[in-house]
Design an enzyme around this catalytic site. Structure first.
Site, PDB file in Angstrom:
ATOM      1  N   GLY A 322       0.815  -1.206   0.000  1.00  0.00           N
ATOM      2  CA  GLY A 322       0.000   0.000   0.000  1.00  0.00           C
ATOM      3  C   GLY A 322       0.850   1.258   0.000  1.00  0.00           C
ATOM      4  CD1 TRP A 325      -1.729   1.670  -6.008  1.00  0.00           C
ATOM      5  CD2 TRP A 325      -2.139   3.210  -4.445  1.00  0.00           C
ATOM      6  NE1 TRP A 325      -2.802   2.421  -6.431  1.00  0.00           N
ATOM      7  CE2 TRP A 325      -3.081   3.371  -5.491  1.00  0.00           C
ATOM      8  CE3 TRP A 325      -2.215   4.065  -3.345  1.00  0.00           C
ATOM      9  CZ2 TRP A 325      -4.059   4.349  -5.475  1.00  0.00           C
ATOM     10  CZ3 TRP A 325      -3.200   5.052  -3.326  1.00  0.00           C
ATOM     11  CH2 TRP A 325      -4.098   5.176  -4.379  1.00  0.00           C
ATOM     12  CG  HIS A 326       0.107   6.077  -1.088  1.00  0.00           C
ATOM     13  ND1 HIS A 326      -0.293   4.919  -0.456  1.00  0.00           N
ATOM     14  CD2 HIS A 326      -0.917   6.961  -0.920  1.00  0.00           C
ATOM     15  CE1 HIS A 326      -1.504   5.099   0.060  1.00  0.00           C
ATOM     16  NE2 HIS A 326      -1.903   6.317  -0.196  1.00  0.00           N
ATOM     17  N   GLY A 327       3.635   5.765  -4.145  1.00  0.00           N
ATOM     18  CA  GLY A 327       4.726   6.417  -4.854  1.00  0.00           C
ATOM     19  C   GLY A 327       5.931   5.518  -5.006  1.00  0.00           C
ATOM     20  CG  PHE A 499       0.152   9.830  -4.426  1.00  0.00           C
ATOM     21  CD1 PHE A 499       1.528   9.943  -4.388  1.00  0.00           C
ATOM     22  CD2 PHE A 499      -0.612  10.500  -3.493  1.00  0.00           C
ATOM     23  CE1 PHE A 499       2.136  10.709  -3.409  1.00  0.00           C
ATOM     24  CE2 PHE A 499      -0.014  11.262  -2.512  1.00  0.00           C
ATOM     25  CZ  PHE A 499       1.369  11.369  -2.466  1.00  0.00           C
TER      26      PHE A 499
END
Length: 499
Positions: A322, A325-327, A499
């Protein structure tokens, strides 16, 4: 095209709404086709070249979903699902992570693996998760609607296209069925516009208003300068508030816009800074992402069905991915590991005490807020070195770096204190406008109750202040809308667009 931009508010939105209302008289399909065309134009306004990515993606995933719906259980069906998920993740990996992987492999091997500039397509992370959820639902037999038009609208619908909420096929498609797609009523339009206005106020006035404080403190750390403790605390608090009001403001605007067209989207935030534990926080923050990670990653990994050790490993894996996934950066990975570790400890503590021993609510909320704030430092910092400088300053440790010069003034502290009072003392938009959301206030409260969270007494305030079509609410919405459109502030991109 930002939701807060004049061309969106005064040109695109009125034209789209008027065209939809006129074409809906012809039929649902005509209205849906108009919204698809408007949504593609909305996306192309950023960069028309990336329509070649969005449109083929819609076609390919629709074909895969239909094939999965027709297949009976067996190896072929599993391979088809694996191919679909791999295709979507492959596209995401190339645009978002190829440069990151190449840079790190180059550091390890000494090879020159420079790939040049790869522009990240707008909203690709959200679009990818939505399509993966659709393919898994089709594999499970939960997505059987054969209409390509409704599927294309489900994927491309402009209010949630770029930054969510992440919606399920089963949530939206029933709303688009012939005879069930509700025509926009005066009350629905008023509710949607009120929610849109509140979201605009949260973004433009609150989030953008506090952003300079965060930028100054984190900017000094990025230059290798150690902020003073007061500057570090002001910057960390400012970013903690900016991120919440920016993203929750976007989500409110998206839900309000969708309501104009007779579609309800899920609520995405429920006062996360009132959380009394880190488990509680992830039930309240970015709810649709938490739901996706739980349903499509944590549970398929085994969830809590295979013993405590496996459960904790699954939690850590889920939150680490997770974070990634943001960056594409190690600070995001560490942020995911940080939250995964906190969740692990929180669940372990509950298991050991049987959930019987809890800190007083104010202390629990304060402690949870502090650990979340330290996590946001990792999330915002441009490098590990910058994050370390900020954390040392927050803890009052003497670093070896030269000191920064930024000193927050009294008006800046007053702005921060006012926003903190707002997030802790005021009802949230789900409480105020519960009928605007697919995920209702009562549903969220039941969801929170599963984790043993006691309903706050502030919910009673929310019930008394619930939105109604009154002069007072019209005046409040008009005020929020006017302040959000004031030309004194530049139009700043939403944080989650990166993102």
């Amino acid at each position: 095209m930002l939701f807060t931009a004049f061309e969106f508010v005064f040109l695109f939105l009125p034209a789209t709404f008027l065209g939809f209302m006129l074409l809906r008289r012809v039929g649902d399909i005509a209205g849906a086709l108009w919204l698809i065309a408007a949504s593609l134009f909305f996306y192309a306004f950023w960069n028309a070249a990336y329509l070649w990515l969005l449109v083929p993606s819609i076609l390919v995933n629709y074909a895969l979903g239909r094939a999965l719906a027709r297949q009976t259980a067996g190896t072929a069906k599993k391979l088809l699902l694996a191919a679909g998920v791999a295709t979507n993740l492959g596209v995401l990996a190339w645009f978002k992570y190829a440069g990151f992987l190449a840079a790190n492999l180059g550091l390890l091997t000494g090879w020159d693996l420079a790939l040049g500039t790869i522009v990240l397509p707008l909203g690709i992370s959200f679009i990818t998760f939505q399509k993966i959820a659709y393919l898994v639902d089709a594999y499970r037999g939960h997505a059987r609607d054969p209409s390509f038009v409704r599927f294309a609208l489900f994927v491309s619908f402009f209010p949630q296209l770029v930054a969510g909420p992440i919606v399920h096929h089963a949530e939206i498609m029933p709303q688009l069925q012939p005879g069930r797609w509700k025509r926009a009523t005066a009350t629905a339009a008023a509710t949607g516009l009120s929610l849109f206005a509140i979201g605009m106020f949260k973004k433009v006035v609150l989030a953008d208003g506090v952003a300079p404080i965060a930028n100054l403190a984190f900017g000094e750390a990025a230059q290798g300068l150690a902020p003073a403790p007061a500057a570090a605390w002001a910057g960390a608090l400012a970013y903690t508030l900016q991120l919440y009001f920016d993203f929750s403001g976007y989500s409110d605007m998206a839900c309000g816009l969708a309501l104009l067209f007779g579609i309800r989207l899920p609520g995405n935030f429920y006062s996360p800074y009132k959380a009394a534990s880190i488990i509680d926080f992830w039930r309240r923050w970015h709810i649709t992402l938490s739901r996706f990670l739980r349903d499509y990653l944590y549970i398929p990994l085994g969830g809590n069905r295979r013993g405590a050790a496996r459960r904790y490993a699954n939690l850590l894996i889920t939150m680490t991915l997770g974070g990634l996934w943001h960056g594409a950066g190690w600070t995001f990975v560490l942020w995911g590991v940080f939250h995964g570790s906190l969740l692990l400890l929180n669940h372990a503590w509950r298991g050991w005490t049987g959930g019987r021993w809890r800190l007083p609510a104010p202390l629990s909320i304060a402690l949870t807020f502090l650990v979340v704030l330290f996590g946001w430092v990792l999330f915002r910092a441009e490098s590990f070195a910058a994050a370390l400088l900020m954390i040392e300053a927050l803890l009052g440790l003497d670093g070896s770096a030269a000191g920064g010069t930024y000193a927050p003034a009294a008006p800046e502290w007053l702005r921060i204190a006012t926003l903190l009072a707002a997030v802790w003392a005021l009802p949230n938009t789900v409480q105020l406008m519960r009928r605007a959301f697919l995920l209702s206030n009562d549903t969220i409260r039941r969801h929170l109750a599963e984790e043993g969270v006691r309903p706050s007494g502030l919910d009673r305030i929310g019930r008394r202040l619930t939105w109604r079509p009154t002069i007072a609410w019209a005046a409040l919405a008009a005020l929020c809308f006017g302040l959000g459109l004031m030309p004194t502030r530049p139009r700043i991109e939403f944080l989650y667009f990166q993102f």
